[in-house]
Design a protein around this motif. Sequence first.
Motif, PDB file in Angstrom:
ATOM      1  N   LYS A 865       0.825  -1.210   0.000  1.00  0.00           N
ATOM      2  CA  LYS A 865       0.000   0.000   0.000  1.00  0.00           C
ATOM      3  C   LYS A 865       0.860   1.261   0.000  1.00  0.00           C
ATOM      4  O   LYS A 865       0.446   2.294  -0.498  1.00  0.00           O
ATOM      5  N   VAL A 866       2.060   1.191   0.570  1.00  0.00           N
ATOM      6  CA  VAL A 866       2.981   2.324   0.589  1.00  0.00           C
ATOM      7  C   VAL A 866       4.252   1.887  -0.109  1.00  0.00           C
ATOM      8  O   VAL A 866       4.938   0.965   0.352  1.00  0.00           O
ATOM      9  N   ILE A 867       4.584   2.574  -1.223  1.00  0.00           N
ATOM     10  CA  ILE A 867       5.765   2.153  -1.977  1.00  0.00           C
ATOM     11  C   ILE A 867       7.003   2.944  -1.586  1.00  0.00           C
ATOM     12  O   ILE A 867       8.081   2.703  -2.103  1.00  0.00           O
ATOM     13  N   GLY A 868       6.858   3.942  -0.663  1.00  0.00           N
ATOM     14  CA  GLY A 868       8.024   4.635  -0.116  1.00  0.00           C
ATOM     15  C   GLY A 868       8.582   5.747  -0.961  1.00  0.00           C
ATOM     16  O   GLY A 868       9.732   6.150  -0.774  1.00  0.00           O
ATOM     17  N   GLY A 869       7.811   6.261  -1.904  1.00  0.00           N
ATOM     18  CA  GLY A 869       8.284   7.392  -2.688  1.00  0.00           C
ATOM     19  C   GLY A 869       9.184   7.016  -3.843  1.00  0.00           C
ATOM     20  O   GLY A 869       9.711   7.896  -4.528  1.00  0.00           O
ATOM     21  N   SER A 870       9.390   5.747  -4.084  1.00  0.00           N
ATOM     22  CA  SER A 870      10.230   5.301  -5.198  1.00  0.00           C
ATOM     23  C   SER A 870       9.619   4.039  -5.786  1.00  0.00           C
ATOM     24  O   SER A 870       8.993   3.246  -5.064  1.00  0.00           O
ATOM     25  N   GLU A 871       9.802   3.900  -7.071  1.00  0.00           N
ATOM     26  CA  GLU A 871       9.209   2.749  -7.748  1.00  0.00           C
ATOM     27  C   GLU A 871       9.772   1.444  -7.201  1.00  0.00           C
ATOM     28  O   GLU A 871      10.971   1.331  -6.917  1.00  0.00           O
ATOM     29  N   ILE A 872       8.884   0.466  -7.058  1.00  0.00           N
ATOM     30  CA  ILE A 872       9.317  -0.854  -6.564  1.00  0.00           C
ATOM     31  C   ILE A 872      10.159  -1.537  -7.646  1.00  0.00           C
ATOM     32  O   ILE A 872       9.728  -1.667  -8.800  1.00  0.00           O
ATOM     33  N   PRO A1072       7.381  13.131  -6.544  1.00  0.00           N
ATOM     34  CA  PRO A1072       8.621  13.251  -7.328  1.00  0.00           C
ATOM     35  C   PRO A1072       8.925  12.040  -8.199  1.00  0.00           C
ATOM     36  O   PRO A1072       9.593  12.166  -9.219  1.00  0.00           O
ATOM     37  N   ASN A1073       8.451  10.863  -7.802  1.00  0.00           N
ATOM     38  CA  ASN A1073       8.778   9.645  -8.553  1.00  0.00           C
ATOM     39  C   ASN A1073       7.629   9.161  -9.410  1.00  0.00           C
ATOM     40  O   ASN A1073       7.666   8.049  -9.931  1.00  0.00           O
ATOM     41  N   SER A1074       6.595   9.954  -9.536  1.00  0.00           N
ATOM     42  CA  SER A1074       5.458   9.534 -10.340  1.00  0.00           C
ATOM     43  C   SER A1074       5.827   9.502 -11.819  1.00  0.00           C
ATOM     44  O   SER A1074       6.650  10.297 -12.287  1.00  0.00           O
ATOM     45  N   LYS A1075       5.185   8.585 -12.549  1.00  0.00           N
ATOM     46  CA  LYS A1075       5.399   8.449 -13.989  1.00  0.00           C
ATOM     47  C   LYS A1075       4.058   8.246 -14.672  1.00  0.00           C
ATOM     48  O   LYS A1075       3.119   7.699 -14.086  1.00  0.00           O
ATOM     49  N   PHE A1076       3.997   8.701 -15.931  1.00  0.00           N
ATOM     50  CA  PHE A1076       2.823   8.458 -16.775  1.00  0.00           C
ATOM     51  C   PHE A1076       3.043   7.136 -17.517  1.00  0.00           C
ATOM     52  O   PHE A1076       4.064   6.971 -18.189  1.00  0.00           O
ATOM     53  N   VAL A1077       2.077   6.240 -17.413  1.00  0.00           N
ATOM     54  CA  VAL A1077       2.165   4.946 -18.101  1.00  0.00           C
ATOM     55  C   VAL A1077       0.971   4.847 -19.038  1.00  0.00           C
ATOM     56  O   VAL A1077      -0.185   4.785 -18.596  1.00  0.00           O
ATOM     57  N   TRP A1078       1.262   4.846 -20.372  1.00  0.00           N
ATOM     58  CA  TRP A1078       0.216   4.747 -21.385  1.00  0.00           C
ATOM     59  C   TRP A1078       0.031   3.291 -21.785  1.00  0.00           C
ATOM     60  O   TRP A1078       0.991   2.514 -21.821  1.00  0.00           O
ATOM     61  N   SER A1079      -1.201   2.932 -22.102  1.00  0.00           N
ATOM     62  CA  SER A1079      -1.481   1.568 -22.576  1.00  0.00           C
ATOM     63  C   SER A1079      -2.612   1.625 -23.584  1.00  0.00           C
ATOM     64  O   SER A1079      -3.411   2.572 -23.593  1.00  0.00           O
ATOM     65  N   THR A1120       1.721   6.677 -11.838  1.00  0.00           N
ATOM     66  CA  THR A1120       2.191   5.855 -10.722  1.00  0.00           C
ATOM     67  C   THR A1120       2.476   6.719  -9.498  1.00  0.00           C
ATOM     68  O   THR A1120       2.644   7.938  -9.588  1.00  0.00           O
ATOM     69  N   ASP A1121       2.541   6.057  -8.368  1.00  0.00           N
ATOM     70  CA  ASP A1121       2.857   6.704  -7.082  1.00  0.00           C
ATOM     71  C   ASP A1121       1.892   7.845  -6.778  1.00  0.00           C
ATOM     72  O   ASP A1121       2.269   8.886  -6.265  1.00  0.00           O
ATOM     73  N   THR A1122       0.637   7.622  -7.137  1.00  0.00           N
ATOM     74  CA  THR A1122      -0.431   8.563  -6.785  1.00  0.00           C
ATOM     75  C   THR A1122      -1.584   7.757  -6.213  1.00  0.00           C
ATOM     76  O   THR A1122      -1.530   6.517  -6.140  1.00  0.00           O
ATOM     77  N   ASP A1123      -2.613   8.430  -5.858  1.00  0.00           N
ATOM     78  CA  ASP A1123      -3.785   7.772  -5.282  1.00  0.00           C
ATOM     79  C   ASP A1123      -4.737   7.358  -6.401  1.00  0.00           C
ATOM     80  O   ASP A1123      -5.900   7.748  -6.435  1.00  0.00           O
ATOM     81  N   GLY A1124      -4.213   6.562  -7.348  1.00  0.00           N
ATOM     82  CA  GLY A1124      -5.061   6.004  -8.392  1.00  0.00           C
ATOM     83  C   GLY A1124      -5.438   6.963  -9.492  1.00  0.00           C
ATOM     84  O   GLY A1124      -6.519   6.828 -10.082  1.00  0.00           O
ATOM     85  N   VAL A1125      -4.594   7.950  -9.814  1.00  0.00           N
ATOM     86  CA  VAL A1125      -4.905   8.900 -10.884  1.00  0.00           C
ATOM     87  C   VAL A1125      -4.818   8.170 -12.214  1.00  0.00           C
ATOM     88  O   VAL A1125      -3.757   7.625 -12.566  1.00  0.00           O
ATOM     89  N   SER A1126      -5.925   8.161 -12.978  1.00  0.00           N
ATOM     90  CA  SER A1126      -5.949   7.442 -14.260  1.00  0.00           C
ATOM     91  C   SER A1126      -7.145   7.918 -15.061  1.00  0.00           C
ATOM     92  O   SER A1126      -8.113   8.461 -14.514  1.00  0.00           O
ATOM     93  N   SER A1127      -7.066   7.687 -16.384  1.00  0.00           N
ATOM     94  CA  SER A1127      -8.148   8.044 -17.281  1.00  0.00           C
ATOM     95  C   SER A1127      -7.925   7.336 -18.606  1.00  0.00           C
ATOM     96  O   SER A1127      -6.838   6.791 -18.863  1.00  0.00           O
ATOM     97  N   SER A1128      -8.950   7.344 -19.452  1.00  0.00           N
ATOM     98  CA  SER A1128      -8.828   6.672 -20.752  1.00  0.00           C
ATOM     99  C   SER A1128      -9.634   7.426 -21.787  1.00  0.00           C
ATOM    100  O   SER A1128     -10.477   8.282 -21.454  1.00  0.00           O
ATOM    101  N   TYR A1129      -9.355   7.113 -23.067  1.00  0.00           N
ATOM    102  CA  TYR A1129     -10.056   7.726 -24.189  1.00  0.00           C
ATOM    103  C   TYR A1129     -10.218   6.666 -25.265  1.00  0.00           C
ATOM    104  O   TYR A1129      -9.266   5.967 -25.622  1.00  0.00           O
ATOM    105  N   THR A1130     -11.435   6.557 -25.801  1.00  0.00           N
ATOM    106  CA  THR A1130     -11.739   5.530 -26.799  1.00  0.00           C
ATOM    107  C   THR A1130     -11.753   6.156 -28.190  1.00  0.00           C
ATOM    108  O   THR A1130     -12.444   7.175 -28.408  1.00  0.00           O
ATOM    109  N   ILE A1131     -11.002   5.562 -29.107  1.00  0.00           N
ATOM    110  CA  ILE A1131     -11.002   5.996 -30.503  1.00  0.00           C
ATOM    111  C   ILE A1131     -11.619   4.883 -31.330  1.00  0.00           C
ATOM    112  O   ILE A1131     -11.026   3.811 -31.519  1.00  0.00           O
ATOM    113  N   ASP A1132     -12.851   5.131 -31.792  1.00  0.00           N
ATOM    114  CA  ASP A1132     -13.513   4.183 -32.686  1.00  0.00           C
ATOM    115  C   ASP A1132     -13.511   4.768 -34.096  1.00  0.00           C
ATOM    116  O   ASP A1132     -12.887   5.807 -34.364  1.00  0.00           O
ATOM    117  N   GLU A1133     -14.193   4.096 -35.033  1.00  0.00           N
ATOM    118  CA  GLU A1133     -14.150   4.536 -36.426  1.00  0.00           C
ATOM    119  C   GLU A1133     -14.733   5.935 -36.599  1.00  0.00           C
ATOM    120  O   GLU A1133     -14.175   6.777 -37.319  1.00  0.00           O
TER     121      GLU A1133
END
Length: 1592
Positions: A865-872, A1072-1079, A1120-1133
């Motif tokens: 639950k606590v990653i300590g401010g740095s990526e595991i 400080p250690n947060s990163k954006f992860v796209w998928s 990452t290293d936030t309280d679940g910050v996330s979002s998505s966008y759908t590209i259809d035809e």
Amino acid sequence: MMSLPFYQRHHEHYDRAYRHKALQSTVSQYQKEAKSKSTVYAQGSTAYSRGSAAYRHASAADYSLESSAAYSHGSSAHALESAAYSYGSTAYDHHSAAQSKRSAAYSLDSESLSKSSAAYSHGSESINKLATAYRLGSEAYSLGLKDSNIMIEDQSYKMSPKAKRAKQNLISEDKENKAVDYSVPIFTGREVSISGITDTEEERIKESAAYIARRNLLAKGEGVSVSKVATSASQEEHHEKKSRKVAIRESAERVALKKTLEDTQAFHKKLNQDKLLHAPEFVIEPRSHTVWEKQNVKFYCTVAGWPEPHVTWYKNNVPINVQTHPGKYIIESRYGLHSLEISTCDFEDTAQYHASAMNIKGEISAYASLVVKRYKGEMDASLFHAGTVTMPLSLGATPHGYASRFEISFVDKFDVAFGREGETMSLGCTVVISPDIKRFKPDIEWYRNGVLITPSKWVQMHWSGERASLTLTHANKEDEGLYTLRVVMGDYYEEYSAYVFVLDADAEIPGAPGAPLDVQCLDANKDYVIVSWKQPAVDGGNPILGYFIDRCEVGTTHWTQCNETPVKFARFPVTGLIEGRSYIFRVRAVNKAGVSLPSRVSEPVAALDPADRARLRSHPSAPWTGQIIVTEEEPAEGVVPGPPTDLQVIEATKNYVVLSWKPPGQRGHEGIMYFVEKCVAGTENWQRVNTEIPVKSPRFAVFDLAEGKSYCFRVRCCNSAGIGEPSEATEATVVDDKLDIPKAPGRIMPTRNTDTSVVVTWTEPPDAKELVGYYIESSVVGSGRWEPCNNNPVKGTRFVCHGLITGEKYVFRVRAVNAAGLSEFSQESEPIEVQAAIAAPSPPYDITVLESVRDSMVLGWKQPKVIGGSEITGYYVNYREVIGGVPGKWMEANIKPVSERAYRIQNLKENMVYQFQVAAANLAGVGTPSLPSKSFKCEEWTIAVPGPPHDLACTEIRKDSLVLLWKAPVYTGRSPVAGYYVDVKETEATEEHWRSVNEKPLQKRFLKIGGLKEGVSYVFRVRATNQAGVGKPSDVTDPVVAETRPGTKEVVVDVDDNGVISLNFECDQMSPNSKFVWSKDYEPIEDDSRLDIATKGGKSKATFKDLGEDDLGIYSCVVTDTDGVSSSYTIDEEEMKRLLALSHERKFPTVPLVSELAVEILEKGEVRFWLQAEKLSGNAKANFVFNDKEIFNGEKYKMKMDQKTGLVEMIMDKLEDKDEGTYTFQLQDGKATNQSSLVLIGDVFKKLQNESDFQRKEWHRKQGPHFVDKLGWEVTSDCNVLLKCKVANIKKETHIVWYKDDREIMVDEEHDFKDGVCTLLISEFSKKDAGTYEVILKDDRGKDSSELKLMNAAFADLMNEVCRRIALSATDLKIQSTAEGIRLYSFVNYYVEDLRVSWVHNDAQIRFTDRVKTGVTGEQIWLQINEPTPQDKGRYTMELFDGKTGHKKTVDLSGQAFDEAFAEFQRLKQAAIAEKNRARVLGGLPDVVTIQEGKALNLSCTVWGDPAPEVSWLKNEKSFVSDANCILKFESGKNVSFTISAVSTLDSGKYSIVVKNKYGTETSDVTVSVFIPEEEAESLQEKHKEDKKKKV
């Protein structure tokens, strides 16, 4: 004569007492009174006290007259005892009243005693509020007085001629049964225990005033020596005698005391009015209580305010009436302390109570609750003690009895706070205590930098029972520091701390320094004090040149500057204070820009001798002996004081030198003063520094010394006997700062702390002396701007700098501070980026088995639950065997960390039971391992269905939906996994409430779950399925609350100006250690051939290289290293097509136009070509083309472009034939272009050219008087024709002329051009008015005309309108009966022939005959029906036709209307017949006939009647018949004649002819006047006169 000290003889102004003008007379008066007054204070055994009770009562009766105000709160006897002993007067006790009367006492007379005691008595009302802190009499001495019964035996006092002075020895304590001589200080016999000079300004004032008054009364060295001796049957008599000189001096001092008391009272009366007039406030609020039945409880509160507030107690908002509940309630109020006591509580007393305080300034209330409990078991009522809130010991009424330990936690805690001087700041924290015991309340304590804070006017504290708060009502830099809230519960306490920063207020003068701080008063004496302060951190950009010190006497608002030139040293001695008065101080800094705001004022300080101050702080230390023995000693008078001792320079600066010494041992029994002398070192040229007034304090500051020179100093004592020998001179002292400015600190080391703070450490500067603290400054790298991190110097060599910007790089520097000034800045530290410090992660949890075979097992677990401010960076797995329920030794399963949260452990023993634990690792190290898992058996799984999915995660959590992700099961069963089922239930629901989200199995390993309820907590699980069936469910997720958190942002699609399509996501909650992860489709994007990802700060952009069908899908981004910050966008035809179209538009942009190129004619005939674009930048350009050739701005073409409005225009003065062609405007704005063309050829060009020429002429026309609206007409409501036109540009000289058919129309009056309208009214317009009308305006500027032709069709149109107006003016048809028949009629305004009139009877057009006629008479239109018959009944309609429209008026001539009209016709017809046939005189007779006497008169007339009338005559209303003189004839039935052949005067008169037949009678009159000629008249007159004479 009274002997005065030598210095008072020359300086009478120095002592207020000797300045009194009535001094000599007052002294003489007291000399006389002293002979008959003395006081005896006796103290003895209890038996003697009973024997002398009579004297006590007698004394009290007389004495109370003057001291009743002073002793209003106690009995008279006890008041006299207190007053007597409070002045230290003692007497030897005797066994009889006679012996007592013979005793002498060293005291004041009764009058002085009564007036002085008012200032120091316990119950004084007049000085009670001024000297409450000095209520005389300690508890120990009070008890002793009760036993010894001090009394006054006689009020006839006698002064001894000589006075024996008591020895002044230090008080010594020994065993009670041992007789030891000791000296009682003269003011300690009845003093209240005083712990020290009080903190509030008011109490400090009282302290100073009260002490000076008492000291002036009896000081000068006199005292009373008391010896403790054994009591015996016979005791020696001791007498104390006073010298005459002493008595006189005491009398004079009484006068001084009286004056002092009056001044003090007047001063504090003013103080109360000016300073203390304020609304009530609760210093201490009543506290809630929980008690047992039959107990007593007492509420206390302390109220401040002026005037003194009136306090009322309420129960459930109803005032408590003590009279209606006798014995139940006791309400007391004393000295601001108010209490409500409730006796023998029962359940009905459970309520909310509150105290309401009110005065003229306002009202305030404070609330408290009372809960009364009943003990259910048997309990002895005697265990409850009346008046106390206690309970039986068996209940364990202590914190330890209820709980072995209290858990104290803080919720909603205050954070690091930033404020500014002058603002109000509040810190608060909710406190949760477990277990919650209502009976015991916690102690709430606040600390600043480890020092307990007490409430004051600067700080307010509040405890609501749940939340503790502290308010800084007017923040100052002194308030900056580390604030700690300590909650104490029994033996347990918890603390929470946070730093509070207070910034400088905005300077009144730009560039002025910040205000100094922490002003304190040191080494206060009778007439001077040393003021110290701390230098501000902000100098305004210019070095501080020095400081100004201001002082203000307490109780006033007048500030006086103490130094003329600024001082740089942060300490300064202020002299010239008045002894006994209290002062406050403030300091201001100055630089070349100006003077700063003043600092916060210091605490009040009283100008007192340190020894006197120490005496006030001390407790009475003499034990009670039961006796006071007065000893005699000859006074030592006229002693010249010896030299002071221990003279030394305690401080030396460039501006002053401070000297300190000790009083001499030989100084007599009166006060001494000092003279200070100086000389340049190496010489003996001593000069007196204080030449005029000696100083009273053993401290002195010497100014006006030459900087750099060496001086020696010495001091002399003086009193009334003379000036003593000088002290030993000091060593040579150089006038220079002895305290150097410290050197700069070193080794500045910043380290990471949080994402907004940095810890800075440094080393103390070498050879630092008297350091006050350090100032730290920070600067963003490259900015060159330094900001203070603290505004109050910090001690130590470590400080946490808060309020920094995350991600920025900072450098720091430090400077040291002491009284001499601020050091140079240290070297800058190394740059450091502001990031949170990292720590090892917390343990993973929920370890489960994902697959098991004979010799290996696959484990899965959840991320810490606590990653300590740095990526595991990985996980470490341990396992151990469990044999017979006993676990073995832990063994490592992997040496290298595993990155996935699933791991296969090899080489296990089949059918062996194992436990596992997992530890996570990051850059900070390996975290704590998890707790041991459940025991799992290593065996081959042979089930057909799949194993559980694992690694479930919830993302994109919103108020009504979320996305659930999972990984495929490790164990797939006997066939591949065919899909997944997702189950959901509310967290608190039971297992039966699991429900499936999807009916058909999902092929993908993610699902967006909708339909959630906002604020509800859910858990989820996933099951895999294959051909064999549905497998075991996964572990349940952690509870997730459906809510959209504040600041939630979504992925936004963007197409830039170059047509580039990108997805953008922004996050402001990054660590400080947060990163954006796209998928894509919730799988990591590994192929970068189609997408470029760029991240900077809190923004990330995913850019499509070439958006196509391969890019369709769901794109999600997780921080990452936030309280679940996330979002998505759908590209259809459909979305792809929209984005591609928008991209093409952005790649090949056009300038959007609001309007295409257009042309218009302006007022002067100019031609304007224009178009408007939606938006133009500042770089937009426009080209103008005519017939494919570019044209430019010049005389012919005026071109303009407004980028703000997008308006592009070109103006030509006029159009010529050569201007026919095509006009084009070309626009270019960056990459965007556009153009618009307008073709002007042929008829279009000619029409525009003509319009331009016409408009140009019109403009020239309008330069003079002209018509705005051409001449026109309108028909008024009166059906008249009004010709009108609107004109403009008119002046007084402008004329207007009207013409019809070229002939001028003369108007009656000149037109005034009101409202710019000219009119010509034509009434009753008809065909004769047809023609051409013209109106002409003219003056010196020109003329203008307007013509209106009213002929042919125009005239017809006008007449139609006239007819219409006439028709509209027609009244309703009315019925009128006549002698001929019945007439129907209507009125109009006027009638014209063009208005056609027709009549309709019962919907049939009427044919007009002789019997039925129509016509117009004036304004009346009528229909005449002669000789009406019943066939004429019916509905009649009049139709008026105006040429276009018919207008109808209708009347119903039938029924009663016809009958009434017909009857009236018959009546009128008969009346007409009668009128026609009645007798009448048709004519011939004149009204008057004048005839000469003798002439013939012939009158004739014609009469008519059917039948023929009868004729008769009357003369003067009498019947008259024919005779010879008058012949009357009636011939042919119609001719009548009247003949007199010769008239005489007798024939004069009124003649009437009366004609009469059956239809009527008519009379016609004629007056006949006969006159005589003048000659005949004269002869007749003479004849008449003669006849009269004859008669006489």
